[in-house]
Design a protein around this motif. Structure first.
Motif, PDB file in Angstrom:
ATOM      1  N   GLU A   1       0.857  -1.053  -0.055  1.00 50.98           N
ATOM      2  CA  GLU A   1       0.140   0.127  -0.022  1.00 50.98           C
ATOM      3  C   GLU A   1       0.789   1.209   0.093  1.00 50.98           C
ATOM      4  O   GLU A   1       0.368   2.281  -0.675  1.00 50.98           O
ATOM      5  N   ALA A   2       2.092   1.463   0.779  1.00 47.54           N
ATOM      6  CA  ALA A   2       2.805   2.412   0.712  1.00 47.54           C
ATOM      7  C   ALA A   2       3.295   2.650  -0.293  1.00 47.54           C
ATOM      8  O   ALA A   2       3.677   3.912  -1.063  1.00 47.54           O
ATOM      9  N   PHE A   3       3.918   1.696  -1.077  1.00 44.43           N
ATOM     10  CA  PHE A   3       4.500   1.516  -2.597  1.00 44.43           C
ATOM     11  C   PHE A   3       3.397   1.958  -3.639  1.00 44.43           C
ATOM     12  O   PHE A   3       3.890   2.941  -4.389  1.00 44.43           O
ATOM     13  N   GLU A   4       2.193   1.653  -3.467  1.00 42.15           N
ATOM     14  CA  GLU A   4       1.119   2.094  -4.475  1.00 42.15           C
ATOM     15  C   GLU A   4       0.808   3.811  -4.090  1.00 42.15           C
ATOM     16  O   GLU A   4       0.495   4.368  -5.245  1.00 42.15           O
ATOM     17  N   ASP A   5       0.693   4.106  -2.825  1.00 44.39           N
ATOM     18  CA  ASP A   5       0.713   5.514  -2.692  1.00 44.39           C
ATOM     19  C   ASP A   5       1.559   6.437  -3.212  1.00 44.39           C
ATOM     20  O   ASP A   5       1.554   7.357  -3.664  1.00 44.39           O
ATOM     21  N   ASP A   6       3.230   6.022  -2.851  1.00 44.73           N
ATOM     22  CA  ASP A   6       4.065   6.512  -3.350  1.00 44.73           C
ATOM     23  C   ASP A   6       4.011   6.672  -4.858  1.00 44.73           C
ATOM     24  O   ASP A   6       4.131   7.861  -5.586  1.00 44.73           O
TER      25      ASP A   6
ATOM     26  N   GLU B   1       0.868  11.516 -10.050  1.00 44.34           N
ATOM     27  CA  GLU B   1      -0.086  12.575 -10.012  1.00 44.34           C
ATOM     28  C   GLU B   1       1.106  14.109 -10.125  1.00 44.34           C
ATOM     29  O   GLU B   1       0.510  14.869 -10.826  1.00 44.34           O
ATOM     30  N   ARG B   2       2.208  13.875  -9.381  1.00 38.15           N
ATOM     31  CA  ARG B   2       3.113  15.343  -9.729  1.00 38.15           C
ATOM     32  C   ARG B   2       3.703  15.148 -10.943  1.00 38.15           C
ATOM     33  O   ARG B   2       3.733  16.250 -11.560  1.00 38.15           O
TER      34      ARG B   2
END
Length: 174
Positions: free
Chosen positions: A42-47, A53-54
């Motif tokens: 989940e952390a990898f997907e969020d990053d 997006e950036r």
């Protein structure tokens, strides 16, 4: 005594020799590892989402800056920098309100204060069962057995031992 050998009878508690306990820690470790893996994924997907997006925003800014055909008026710059102004697909620029989100049913009921003095709970509590009461009593007995007067666990004992003993007592009380 048989043929010079002395037979000794060993007695043991059937619950002490339970092979299921050998697998408990493996199952717990597997669950913990699965939770850790899921959190890392989940952390990898969020990053990844944040980076995408950036990159999309940077690409849009790059397009506006590098394309000579795009010329912005001062009013357009003002609209672009205003977070309350949005453009729909047809190109119409509108001012959006912050309260456009639809509130949930529970929050509407809470905010209406309709049920405040009626004694109606907004959230149901869990029903206590006979097993809960028995387990509570058994945990008190197990803690009394495995802890010192100052509350520390006795040497060599863990909460696992306390819980195992409490469950054993519960099974015997049924």
């Amino acid at each position: 005594m048989i043929g010079g050998l002395t037979l000794v009878e060993f007695s043991f508690d059937r619950d002490d020799y339970d092979r299921r306990d050998d697998y408990d820690w493996r199952r717990d470790e597997a669950r913990e590892q699965a939770m850790i893996d899921e959190m890392q994924r989940e952390a990898f997907e969020d990053d990844f989402r944040r980076d995408a997006e950036r990159d999309r925003q940077e690409q849009a800014v790059r397009e506006v800056i590098n394309n000579d055909a795009i010329v912005l008026t001062p009013e357009q710059v003002k609209v672009i920098n205003d977070p309350l102004m949005k453009m729909d697909r047809k190109g119409t620029v509108r001012k959006v309100t912050r309260s456009s989100a639809v509130p949930s049913g529970r929050s509407v009921i809470k905010s209406s204060r309709q049920f405040t003095n009626m004694g109606i709970p907004l959230k149901r509590t869990r029903k206590k069962t006979k097993t809960d009461r028995t387990m509570s009593k058994c945990l008190k007995m197990a803690n009394k057995k495995f802890r010192k007067k100052n509350g520390q666990l006795r040497k060599g004992k863990t909460m696992r031992d306390v819980m195992r003993h409490a469950h054993r007592l519960c099974r015997k009380e049924k």
